[in-house]
Design an enzyme around this catalytic site. Structure first.
Site, PDB file in Angstrom:
ATOM      1  N   GLU A 162       3.760   9.219  -0.603  1.00 55.18           N
ATOM      2  CA  GLU A 162       2.371   9.086  -1.059  1.00 55.18           C
ATOM      3  C   GLU A 162       1.846  10.387  -1.663  1.00 55.18           C
ATOM      4  O   GLU A 162       1.207  10.381  -2.710  1.00 55.18           O
ATOM      5  CB  GLU A 162       1.484   8.650   0.108  1.00 55.18           C
ATOM      6  CG  GLU A 162       0.012   8.609  -0.252  1.00 55.18           C
ATOM      7  CD  GLU A 162      -0.890   8.172   0.890  1.00 55.18           C
ATOM      8  OE1 GLU A 162      -0.383   7.823   1.978  1.00 55.18           O
ATOM      9  OE2 GLU A 162      -2.119   8.183   0.689  1.00 55.18           O
ATOM     10  N   LYS A 199      -4.184  -0.468  13.751  1.00 47.70           N
ATOM     11  CA  LYS A 199      -5.074   0.534  13.163  1.00 47.70           C
ATOM     12  C   LYS A 199      -6.486   0.049  13.430  1.00 47.70           C
ATOM     13  O   LYS A 199      -6.930  -0.935  12.834  1.00 47.70           O
ATOM     14  CB  LYS A 199      -4.798   0.643  11.667  1.00 47.70           C
ATOM     15  CG  LYS A 199      -5.777   1.508  10.877  1.00 47.70           C
ATOM     16  CD  LYS A 199      -5.327   1.642   9.411  1.00 47.70           C
ATOM     17  CE  LYS A 199      -6.314   2.441   8.582  1.00 47.70           C
ATOM     18  NZ  LYS A 199      -5.857   2.624   7.179  1.00 47.70           N
ATOM     19  N   GLU A 255       4.663   9.193  13.776  1.00 43.30           N
ATOM     20  CA  GLU A 255       4.735   8.381  12.559  1.00 43.30           C
ATOM     21  C   GLU A 255       5.028   9.327  11.392  1.00 43.30           C
ATOM     22  O   GLU A 255       4.242  10.222  11.093  1.00 43.30           O
ATOM     23  CB  GLU A 255       3.398   7.652  12.347  1.00 43.30           C
ATOM     24  CG  GLU A 255       3.357   6.771  11.113  1.00 43.30           C
ATOM     25  CD  GLU A 255       2.002   6.052  10.948  1.00 43.30           C
ATOM     26  OE1 GLU A 255       1.566   5.332  11.877  1.00 43.30           O
ATOM     27  OE2 GLU A 255       1.360   6.230   9.896  1.00 43.30           O
ATOM     28  N   ASP A 273      -3.055  14.113   6.958  1.00 41.47           N
ATOM     29  CA  ASP A 273      -2.574  12.875   6.356  1.00 41.47           C
ATOM     30  C   ASP A 273      -1.344  13.086   5.478  1.00 41.47           C
ATOM     31  O   ASP A 273      -1.454  12.998   4.257  1.00 41.47           O
ATOM     32  CB  ASP A 273      -3.702  12.227   5.543  1.00 41.47           C
ATOM     33  CG  ASP A 273      -3.356  10.813   5.110  1.00 41.47           C
ATOM     34  OD1 ASP A 273      -2.365  10.266   5.617  1.00 41.47           O
ATOM     35  OD2 ASP A 273      -4.082  10.263   4.261  1.00 41.47           O
ATOM     36  N   GLU A 322       0.860  -1.186   0.000  1.00 47.68           N
ATOM     37  CA  GLU A 322       0.000   0.000   0.000  1.00 47.68           C
ATOM     38  C   GLU A 322       0.893   1.231   0.000  1.00 47.68           C
ATOM     39  O   GLU A 322       1.785   1.371   0.838  1.00 47.68           O
ATOM     40  CB  GLU A 322      -0.915  -0.029   1.238  1.00 47.68           C
ATOM     41  CG  GLU A 322      -1.882   1.132   1.266  1.00 47.68           C
ATOM     42  CD  GLU A 322      -3.198   0.818   1.970  1.00 47.68           C
ATOM     43  OE1 GLU A 322      -3.426  -0.347   2.354  1.00 47.68           O
ATOM     44  OE2 GLU A 322      -4.009   1.754   2.126  1.00 47.68           O
ATOM     45  N   GLU A 333     -10.819   3.946   8.787  1.00 46.25           N
ATOM     46  CA  GLU A 333     -10.943   3.570   7.376  1.00 46.25           C
ATOM     47  C   GLU A 333     -11.431   2.128   7.216  1.00 46.25           C
ATOM     48  O   GLU A 333     -10.868   1.339   6.459  1.00 46.25           O
ATOM     49  CB  GLU A 333      -9.610   3.786   6.653  1.00 46.25           C
ATOM     50  CG  GLU A 333      -9.169   5.250   6.685  1.00 46.25           C
ATOM     51  CD  GLU A 333      -7.926   5.562   5.857  1.00 46.25           C
ATOM     52  OE1 GLU A 333      -7.060   4.681   5.716  1.00 46.25           O
ATOM     53  OE2 GLU A 333      -7.824   6.686   5.356  1.00 46.25           O
TER      54      GLU A 333
HETATM   55  O1  GCW Z   1      -2.565   8.099   4.093  1.00 45.55           O
HETATM   56  C1  GCW Z   1      -3.635   7.230   4.164  1.00 45.55           C
HETATM   57  C2  GCW Z   1      -3.408   6.306   3.031  1.00 45.55           C
HETATM   58  C3  GCW Z   1      -3.859   4.906   3.266  1.00 45.55           C
HETATM   59  C4  GCW Z   1      -3.292   4.449   4.608  1.00 45.55           C
HETATM   60  C5  GCW Z   1      -3.852   5.360   5.686  1.00 45.55           C
HETATM   61  C6  GCW Z   1      -3.271   5.018   7.056  1.00 45.55           C
HETATM   62  C7  GCW Z   1      -2.523   2.293   5.284  1.00 45.55           C
HETATM   63  O2  GCW Z   1      -3.991   6.852   1.886  1.00 45.55           O
HETATM   64  O3  GCW Z   1      -3.393   4.116   2.225  1.00 45.55           O
HETATM   65  O4  GCW Z   1      -3.577   3.105   4.884  1.00 45.55           O
HETATM   66  O5  GCW Z   1      -3.494   6.681   5.419  1.00 45.55           O
HETATM   67  O6  GCW Z   1      -2.303   5.657   7.427  1.00 45.55           O
HETATM   68  O7  GCW Z   1      -3.793   4.168   7.730  1.00 45.55           O
END
Ligand code: GCW
Length: 637
Positions: free
Chosen positions: A343, A236, A337, A315, A117, A240
């Site tokens: 990304e 997590k 983190e 994010d 991912e 999401e």
């Molecule tokens: O930044 C977002 C990403 C997801 C990611 C999520 C997270 C692993 O688009 O892909 O999932 O955060 O940090 O949990």
């Protein structure tokens, strides 16, 4: 006369050696502790002798290097400390050093089918459908991490498959742990909170259910039986779509503590992520939800739980203000983190050195507030590990900052560039006297001026400068003045400022984040708006709440302002946006020129591969500029 061209232009290189381009010397006699450090120095140190000494009184993982080039003593309390000392010696460092954090951990978002991912450098180095572990690869990975002090790794994606906890995978984790152990690296895994249910072993995953608690305890026992120094779990939950304690009307603390209790007898930890939105506080400004959700539970977590939060409250954007959760949780251990994989910063196509972003974070969040650092890895099976040769610098920078968060971006860039692109060792080996060296550089310089314009020293300085400016350039050509999350769905590569709600959920929607209309642009997060500024302590709360005092780099993050708002430069807001998009593009043009001028000093393959990507970066930067200035200009003019 030694030709400098042959000194600096190494033979074909493909980037597979990372910054570890050591010569094989076999010159040093290494005595004392027999360990990895001894092997490495025997192979690569060019001095006469090194003694490796255990000194029990020294702090964990610290080392001391003393003596002269040909007669070195490295002391440490463990073999891992000696290893860190050995790599420091190969970087020509001496003296005493100790890591700032005990937890210096990579997070791999690697799925068990081998995909990654947000990975942009090929498939997983750990996982594939064949369940084959490539020992050489993992060993090389371990060495690279050890060389920069990384001492832990989470082997699978936080969107975790329950299968990770089956016997087959636990065995594989053990196999990897056995390879990493001599290099001082512990393994951790991400766990799916719903595992007992998802694996069909229980009909609930309620953290207060006795059977569930027993299931996790037994699972922890099973893991530790195979891997006695196993590090713990990363989780997590209720984020999401992942399962979590809310599914049973329990709290984050209930969930985290249940896992912590299972790991506690073995000395393991739980890293519980605070990246949550839309579960409990749906509708609230997304950047505020972590504090809303976790603050009420401050003080409820076990002492082996660490709350892991992203550097910013949204994010991993090219620029965010720091996440106020680091201030708000006063009785909870915390980790930061950081995202090494790019990304939102051009994947592995764009040259963006991230250390300046992390350095910025540490100016707001004092390193003392944290128990450790995690970095979302950018590593895959690509020959050069990271896709872009310069993306290796971000892996390097992460490790060095986890060791010493006070290092500057410049120090780190300098270390990395020297080791990765310059052959100092070769120069030393050929024993060019210092004075001679300068003359050689100069003579060569004048020769090169005619053909290539700049000499090595200038080229080196320009490359360093390029790295240090690259993050700000990215902010400029993507999202200047505090704009954020105007990326294309869902790959986050390229602009989509008109992305709207019909396409995807509000929390991912560009128009929701920039709020552009004929009156102005920006997200009102002041005390009069969403109230996000109120989550910050003073002086930031007051500073951020007022557009006149809010740093301009965060202006549209916190304020909705008219298009003719006067910026410090004297330009109107819309003109300033145009100006910055153009500035970002100009920077990339400059990087291309720098790279052209550095060509004589860089090996052919790496030069070409970076050059190709810089070309892409310019196309991308222009796209951002054109799309965004047109879109915003449509409202403003
Ligand atoms: O930044 C977002 C990403 C997801 C990611 C999520 C997270 C692993 O688009 O892909 O999932 O955060 O940090 O949990």
């Amino acid at each position: 006369m030694i030709s400098l061209l042959s000194v600096f232009t190494a033979t074909a290189e493909d980037g597979s050696k990372l910054w570890l381009r050591y010569q094989t010397t076999h010159t040093a006699k290494v005595t004392g502790q027999e360990c990895k450090a001894a092997e490495i120095l025997r192979a690569h140190y060019d001095g006469a002798q090194v003694c490796l000494r255990i000194d029990d009184a020294m702090p964990q993982d610290s080392y001391r290097i003393e003596g002269s080039h040909d007669d070195i003593i490295i002391s440490a309390s463990t073999q891992h400390g000696l290893l860190y000392g050995a790599f420091a010696l190969l970087r020509n460092e001496d003296g005493y050093s100790a890591p700032y954090y005990d937890l210096r951990i990579l997070n791999h978002w690697d799925n068990l089918d081998g995909s990654i991912e947000r990975g942009y450098a090929g498939e997983s180095i750990f996982w594939n459908d064949r369940l084959e572990i490539d020992h050489n690869k993992i060993e090389a990975y371990a060495m690279a991490n050890a060389s920069i002090g990384i001492n832990g790794t989470v082997l699978n994606n936080v969107n975790a498959s329950p299968k990770m906890l089956t016997a087959v995978y636990i065995n594989k984790v053990k196999e990897i742990a056995d390879i990493l152990r001599p290099w001082g690296i512990r393994v951790y895994i991400s766990v799916n909170f719903g595992s007992p249910k998802a694996l069909g072993e229980l009909d609930t995953a309620d953290p207060l259910n006795r059977q569930v608690r027993r299931w996790w305890k037994k699972k922890a026992d099973e893991i530790y039986k195979a891997i006695p120094d196993f590090g713990g779990f990363l989780v997590k939950a209720n984020s999401e779509g992942q399962p979590g304690p809310f599914d049973y009307n329990r709290t984050h603390a209930d969930g985290a503590n249940m896992l912590a209790d299972a790991l506690k007898p073995h000395g393991g930890i739980v890293m519980w992520r605070s990246f949550v939105y839309g579960a409990k506080h749906k509708g609230e400004d997304r950047v505020m939800q972590a504090v809303s959700e976790f603050k009420p539970h401050d003080g409820e977590f076990r002492d082996n739980v660490i709350l892991q939060s992203k550097n910013g409250p949204l994010d991993f954007q090219p620029r965010e203000p720091y996440a106020p959760i680091f201030d708000q949780m006063k009785q909870t251990q915390q980790m930061a983190e950081l995202q090494i994989t790019q990304e939102y910063l051009g994947h592995s196509q764009q040259l963006v050195f991230l250390a300046p972003m992390w350095e910025e974070f540490f100016t707001y969040v004092s390193p003392e507030k944290l128990k450790g650092i995690a970095g979302v890895a950018n590593i895959g099976l690509d020959t050069n590990w990271c896709g872009h040769h310069f993306a290796q610098a971000n892996w390097y920078a992460f490790g060095r900052l986890a060791w010493n968060p006070r290092l500057t971006s410049k120090e780190i860039a300098d270390e990395w560039l020297t080791q990765t692109f310059v052959d100092k060792q070769l120069i030393a080996k050929q024993q060019i006297p210092e004075s001679h060296k300068h003359r050689a550089i100069k003579e060569n310089h004048s020769q090169l001026v005619q053909t290539r314009k700049i000499g090595f020293n200038e080229a080196y300085a320009a490359l360093l400068d390029m790295m240090l400016r690259s993050r700000e350039a990215c902010v400029d050509y993507m999202m200047p003045i505090g704009l954020h999350h105007i990326f294309k769905f869902d790959h986050h590569y390229g602009p989509e400022p008109d992305g709207f709600k019909a396409h995807y959920p509000l929390e991912w929607c560009p128009v929701y984040y920039h709020q552009a209309d004929s009156a102005g642009v920006g997200f009102d997060r002041t005390s009069r708006g969403s109230g996000a500024t109120l989550q910050y302590p003073e002086p930031y709360c007051t500073l951020y709440d007022n557009p006149a005092t809010c740093p301009e780099e965060y202006l549209l993050w916190f304020h909705h302002l008219p298009w003719d708002y006067k910026m410090k430069s004297g330009r109107t807001l819309i003109d300033e946006l145009d100006f910055r998009y153009q500035r970002g593009v100009n920077e990339v043009i400059d990087f291309i020129a720098t790279w052209q001028q550095a060509k004589p000093y860089i090996d052919a393959q790496r030069w070409q591969e970076v050059n190709d990507r810089l070309t892409t970066q310019l196309i991308d930067a222009r796209e951002w500029q054109v799309v965004c200035t047109k879109y915003f200009g449509g409202f403003a003019r």
